[in-house]
Every structure is written in structure tokens, then in C-alpha cells.
Design an enzyme around this catalytic site. Structure first.
Site, PDB file in Angstrom:
ATOM      1  N   CYS A 137      11.960  -2.413 -16.947  1.00 33.70           N
ATOM      2  CA  CYS A 137      11.038  -3.554 -16.980  1.00 33.70           C
ATOM      3  C   CYS A 137      11.764  -4.835 -16.561  1.00 33.70           C
ATOM      4  O   CYS A 137      12.038  -5.002 -15.386  1.00 33.70           O
ATOM      5  CB  CYS A 137      10.369  -3.654 -18.348  1.00 33.70           C
ATOM      6  SG  CYS A 137       8.728  -4.388 -18.250  1.00 33.70           S
ATOM      7  N   HIS A 175       8.297   1.688 -19.074  1.00 35.39           N
ATOM      8  CA  HIS A 175       9.239   1.889 -20.188  1.00 35.39           C
ATOM      9  C   HIS A 175       9.339   3.381 -20.520  1.00 35.39           C
ATOM     10  O   HIS A 175       8.596   3.875 -21.364  1.00 35.39           O
ATOM     11  CB  HIS A 175       8.736   1.164 -21.436  1.00 35.39           C
ATOM     12  CG  HIS A 175       8.785  -0.318 -21.344  1.00 35.39           C
ATOM     13  ND1 HIS A 175       9.830  -1.053 -21.844  1.00 35.39           N
ATOM     14  CD2 HIS A 175       7.919  -1.204 -20.803  1.00 35.39           C
ATOM     15  CE1 HIS A 175       9.600  -2.344 -21.615  1.00 35.39           C
ATOM     16  NE2 HIS A 175       8.456  -2.461 -20.993  1.00 35.39           N
ATOM     17  N   GLU A 196      11.382   4.829 -22.279  1.00 36.34           N
ATOM     18  CA  GLU A 196      11.927   5.086 -23.625  1.00 36.34           C
ATOM     19  C   GLU A 196      10.861   5.508 -24.633  1.00 36.34           C
ATOM     20  O   GLU A 196      11.183   6.084 -25.669  1.00 36.34           O
ATOM     21  CB  GLU A 196      12.694   3.859 -24.144  1.00 36.34           C
ATOM     22  CG  GLU A 196      11.861   2.627 -24.509  1.00 36.34           C
ATOM     23  CD  GLU A 196      11.672   1.667 -23.335  1.00 36.34           C
ATOM     24  OE1 GLU A 196      11.712   2.126 -22.174  1.00 36.34           O
ATOM     25  OE2 GLU A 196      11.472   0.455 -23.595  1.00 36.34           O
TER      26      GLU A 196
HETATM   27  N1  GLN Z   1       8.851 -10.392 -19.076  1.00 30.22           N
HETATM   28  C1  GLN Z   1       8.611  -9.411 -18.073  1.00 30.22           C
HETATM   29  C2  GLN Z   1       7.136  -9.255 -17.756  1.00 30.22           C
HETATM   30  O1  GLN Z   1       6.308  -9.663 -18.517  1.00 30.22           O
HETATM   31  C3  GLN Z   1       9.195  -8.082 -18.486  1.00 30.22           C
HETATM   32  C4  GLN Z   1       8.483  -7.464 -19.644  1.00 30.22           C
HETATM   33  C5  GLN Z   1       9.264  -6.376 -20.281  1.00 30.22           C
HETATM   34  O2  GLN Z   1      10.462  -6.216 -20.012  1.00 30.22           O
HETATM   35  N2  GLN Z   1       8.638  -5.641 -21.169  1.00 30.22           N
HETATM   36  O3  GLN Z   1       6.790  -8.702 -16.744  1.00 30.22           O
END
Ligand code: GLN
Length: 562
Positions: free
Chosen positions: A394, A528, A530
Site C-alpha cells: 500500500c 494488503h 497480510e
Molecule cells: N495513505 C495511502 C492511501 O490512502 C496508503 C494507505 C495504506 O497504506 N493503507 O492510499
């Protein structure tokens, strides 16, 4: 439906979640289908607006629900998939009742905590317990319910009242209450008083536990069990010692050794349904024991914001553990504070860089807010140039793209619009569908498909795709507001950072990597991974990182992808 309700007393942070997940794992081993519900007595509708540095990570569910991290423990241990409705909060219950009142459903009646809120809680539990949560698509046999907080808290009292009524609604033989307590050791003596007080508070609410779990550094002595039995109105065999063990995967086995499965079978009339004599725990038990025997380790640097609460990155740590188990290595996790990588005027600068240089691999997880973002970009640059295995998730993926734009393409001011709205090179931009006015539940959330379409110039398949068993489409969970700017995709891709996985429209970038001819493992994903890792089934991008970190990725690929 059989209900096993678990509450805790004395102090928080006892490992109630691990105890309940382990109990569930044990029941799965006995052939039962198990689901679970977590009750969080706070007013937030969900955990999405809560700081991970106060409450631990926000766990993202397949349906996009943002939940308490305990749902992650349940999904991992029970190998199930829960929904947002499996996390009941005071906020959700009141919102439901108040919107009914506004609709006129209770017309003429005074709407009250008892019976309207208590009924809503019970209806909710009965409804959600029936939702199928595993691949069989069938209803579960047993629903585990964890009541968050500790007995006696003002805010949880309404849930206890609902549960007190619930035992009559569903019948006594379908309701088994358990209590997790703490047995401290003072001057070599195991102390039972905190447990006695905890159980007393529970009884004063009209609830009497049938099993008491005692968290203790050492195995509970028989005398201590007898005393708890005498004062807390349970047979001494139902006082279960949950002492410290080498690793958490031993806990289901520990419970079974104390015959908890037999106790539950009897209490809930489940003898006919359960494989009591030959439970299927072999794979799990082999794994738990193998973990104790690893001698070699693998060192991974986690670059994030750190303030002492490891739970802020719980699923990341678990995923690294699962992958290291598959690699038969001990995980040596080192923490690096991203902001301290940025300039040499802080005392920790050298030591943090030393951690990265000596690590076998680096992970940059997701995050929000500007602090440390440049440090993450510099770390990505270091890993790219020094062929250090790197996984960006992300925000860690977005940092790879920003770094590449700055240092390879030469756009010095490239940035994410999240941190610099006026840059001439916003390579990461706000997604058009996101509402800027509200905060709760409005990100791009939950399971979405990623399509792997790219072949590298030498004809090889993307490493990330190979790690997913060469699947063409994979589903992973998301939680973000920003994305790679569609206007720079071709430029970045042609410059060499290959966007190998995209969403189904092809417009949203999901996975980027450098070809293996250039770097042993340089992979980033917008999603993600994970949240879907399992102890016996590590998440593919994590497994790739760990294999590359121990120098075994090429061997793995040669064996698994001719
Ligand atoms: N802040 C970034 C976004 O909103 C990454 C979000 C995250 O890492 N969950 O896209």
C-alpha cells in the site's frame, strides 16, 4: 447453534483473543464448523476511524468491514472469512435501533435500552451466527463470542445483560460461558483472588462461567485449581491452565491436553457430533513443534512508524511469521523508524541504516500521514540499488513509485498528492470515487480482483504472479484513498518499474516489480496481502520476500514453475 461466550476480567491484554482462537482451532480439529463474533463495547461504529497506535491495527475484512484485530486472529486460526457484521459495536447497535425509531418501526412505544437495545443485540447475534464462514458454505455448529473489555466496565454492562437474557432465549444446553482470568505469582505463590473477584462480578450480572481459563506464567498448580474451583463454582477440571508456551501455536494443543474438548462436548451436548478420540490436529501440531526447532534465522527490517505498540502491525508480523515457518527459519524482526532515515541530524540515523544494511530483506507496510514517507522512499531506493529483497505494501508500494519517478525518471519533485498537493509531478493521486468530506468507511475497501497480464521482456512471468501459483486473477483486500496516477502509468512502466498486476478495468495499478533479471525481489502491491495469510498457508508476496531473503527464491521458482 451452540454458543460459547468468553469474557475476561482483572486486566485487559490477557490474550483473550488467542485463547478463544485456540479454542476454536481445537473444535475445528474435532470436526466442528466454527464461526465467531467479537463484541466491542465502544461507540465507534467500526475500527476504521481509530488510531492503530492506540488500539492496534485496523483489520480489513473481505466485505470491506474495518474491524478489531481479534477478527484477524479468528480468521487465521480458524481459517474462516468473517464479515463486518461479525464485529458488533455499541455504535452499530444504537445506529440500528435509532434508525428504526426514525423509520417509525416502534411507533407509539418508548424506545429503551431494555428491551430494545438488548433485543437488538440478541437478534444480531442469532442472525450473524448463521452466516456461513468457510468454504463449505454451510452454517457453523458452534459460534464463539468474545466480549471485549473486562467484566464490570460500565460500557459492556448492556452486552452482559443481553447475554444473560440470551441463555434463556437459546436454551441452557446451547450456551456455555467461559471466563479468562489472570493468576499472578507473588513470592512463589499462585494467587487466585483476582480470579475470585472477576467471577464474582460476572455472577452479580446473573452469569455463571462453566470454564475458567487462567493466564499464568507457569502451569497452574492443582492446589490453585482446587481453590478456584471452591470459590468460583466450577469443577476443578474446568479450571484450565493457559501458561506461557514456546509459541502461540501450542495453545490449542495445551487446551486439548487438559480435555477442554471433552468438557465442551459434555456441556453443549455435542458428543455425537465431535471426533473426540481422534481429533485432526496433526498438521497443526507438527507446525507448532517444528517452530521450536528452527536454528537458522532470517532478519527482516520493518520500516514504519513505531511507538511501542507492535499490535499496530499485527497482521504484517503474523504474515512474516507464517512465511518464515514455511522457510523453516526463525524470524528476526528489526524495527526501523522511517522518519529517522531521513537526515543524519538525529541520533538514531546510523543505527537505523545499519539495521537495513544488515537485514536479509525489507518490508515497508501501509500507512497514512506524511511522517516518515520520505524515509520510506529512501529505503526503497537503497533496496532497489543494492538488490536487497523488498516488499512494499500500500503506502510502501506508493513509495516505490514515488522513488522511481524521482530517481530514475528524474522528476525531483515527484510525490504523492497525499503529502504535496501542489507538486508538478503527482505520481500518486486521490481516487476520483472517494468522498473528501467524511472519514468513516469511505476508502476503497475490501476484496477486489487483480489481473496479472504482464510478461517481462525476456518472456518470463512476473515473480508476483508465480508466487500466486501462476494464477491469472487473485483476490486481495484493500484499504486506500490514493492510487498511481493513470497519467504516469506508461512513463513509469516504460522506464522499467513494471506494473504487472492491474484491476479488472486495467486502469488501477495493483502490483509493481522489477524483473528478476535486474533484482532478486523488488515487489510492491497496492492491496494488503497480510489480511489473508494463514499459519499453514503463507501469503504469496510474503513468502516470495522470505524466500528471496534466504536466497532460495530461484530454487523455488525452478521447482514450481518450469
Ligand atoms: N495513505 C495511502 C492511501 O490512502 C496508503 C494507505 C495504506 O497504506 N493503507 O492510499
Amino acid at each position: 447453534m451452540k454458543y460459547v461466550i468468553v469474557s475476561g476480567g482483572v486486566v485487559s491484554g490477557l490474550g483473550k483473543g488467542v485463547t478463544i482462537s485456540s479454542l476454536g482451532r481445537m473444535l475445528r480439529g474435532c470436526g466442528l464448523r466454527v464461526t465467531s463474533i467479537k463484541i466491542d463495547p465502544y461507540l465507534n461504529v467500526d475500527a476504521g476511524t481509530m488510531s492503530p497506535f492506540e488500539h492496534g491495527e485496523v483489520f480489513v475484512l473481505g466485505d470491506g468491514g474495518e474491524s478489531d484485530l481479534d477478527l484477524g486472529n479468528y480468521e487465521r486460526f480458524l481459517d474462516i472469512q468473517l464479515t463486518s457484521e461479525h464485529n458488533i459495536t455499541t455504535g452499530k447497535i444504537y445506529r440500528e435501533v435509532i434508525s428504526r425509531e426514525r423509520r417509525g418501526d416502534y411507533l407509539g412505544k418508548t424506545v429503551q435500552v431494555v428491551p430494545h437495545i438488548t433485543n437488538e443485540i440478541q437478534d444480531w447475534i442469532e442472525r450473524v451466527a448463521k452466516v456461513p464462514v468457510d468454504d463449505s458454505g454451510e452454517e457453523a455448529d458452534v459460534c464463539l463470542i468474545e466480549v471485549g473489555g473486562t467484566v464490570g466496565d460500565i460500557e459492556s454492562s448492556i452486552f452482559f445483560e443481553a447475554l444473560r437474557q440470551f441463555q434463556f432465549r437459546v436454551g441452557y444446553e446451547n450456551f456455555c460461558l467461559m471466563f479468562v482470568s489472570l493468576v499472578p505469582i507473588l513470592s512463589d505463590e499462585q494467587k487466585t483472588k483476582p480470579t475470585q473477584h472477576g467471577v464474582k462480578s460476572l455472577m452479580s450480572l446473573g452469569l455463571s462461567p462453566k470454564v475458567i481459563f487462567c493466564r499464568c506464567p507457569l502451569p497452574l498448580e492443582q492446589a490453585c485449581k482446587n481453590k478456584i474451583s471452591a470459590f468460583c463454582h466450577v469443577p476443578s477440571d474446568n479450571v484450565i491452565s493457559v501458561h506461557d508456551v514456546n509459541n502461540v501455536y501450542h495453545v490449542p494443543l495445551l487446551l486439548m491436553q487438559q480435555n477442554l474438548h471433552r468438557i465442551i462436548a459434555k456441556e453443549l451436548n455435542l458428543e455425537a457430533k465431535m471426533q473426540i478420540e481422534n481429533p485432526d490436529m496433526k498438521k497443526w501440531s507438527d507446525m507448532a513443534h517444528s517452530v521450536d526447532g528452527f536454528t537458522e534465522s532470517v532478519k527482516i527490517a520493518l520500516i514504519g512508524k513505531y511507538n511501542g505498540l507492535q499490535d499496530a502491525y499485527l497482521s504484517i508480523i503474523k504474515s512474516l511469521k507464517h512465511a518464515s515457518i514455511a522457510c523453516e527459519r526463525k524470524l528476526d524482526l528489526v524495527w526501523v523508524e522511517a522518519s529517522q532515515l531521513e537526515s543524519s541530524d538525529n541520533e538514531e540515523y546510523e543505527s537505523n541504516w545499519e539495521k537495513i544494511k544488515t537485514a536479509d530483506g525489507v518490508i515497508v507496510p501501509g500507512g497514512f500521514g506524511t511522517r516518515g514517507f520520505n524515509g520510506k522512499c529512501i529505503a526503497a531506493e537503497y533496496c532497489r540499488k543494492n538488490k536487497k529483497p523488498y516488499l512494499g505494501i500500500c503506502l510502501g508500494f506508493q513509495a516505490m513509485v514515488v522513488e522511481y519517478a524521482r530517481n530514475v525518471i528524474g522528476w525531483d519533485d515527484a510525490n504523492s498528492a497525499e503529502f504535496d498537493e501542489s507538486t508538478a509531478h503527482p505520481v500518486i493521486v486521490f481516487m476520483p470515487e472517494i468522498d473528501k468530506e467524511t472519514m468513516g468507511g469511505n476508502m476503497r475497501l475490501g476484496a477486489r480482483n487483480t489481473k496479472f497480464t504482464h510478461k517481462h521482456d525476456d518472456g518470463s512471468m512476473a515473480t508476483a504472479q508465480i508466487m500466486y501459483d501462476c494464477a491469472e486473477i487473485v483476490s486481495e483486500r484493500h484499504r486506500h484513498r490514493y492510487e498511481v496516477n493513470p497519467e504516469v502509468v506508461d512513463t513509469v512502466h516504460d522506464a522499467g518499474l513494471k506494473f504487472v498486476g492491474r484491476d479488472e478495468t486495467g486502469e488501477r495499478m495493483e502490483v509493481a516489480e522489477l524483473p528478476r533479471s535486474q533484482h532478486p525481489y523488488y515487489v510492491g502491491c497496492q492491496y494488503h496481502p497480510e489480511f489473508k495469510s494463514r499459519p499453514l498457508r503463507p501469503s504469496p508476496p510474503f513468502y516470495g520476500l522470505l524466500l528471496a531473503s534466504i536466497g532460495k527464491l530461484d530454487e523455488f521458482i525452478a521447482e514450481n514453475h518450469a
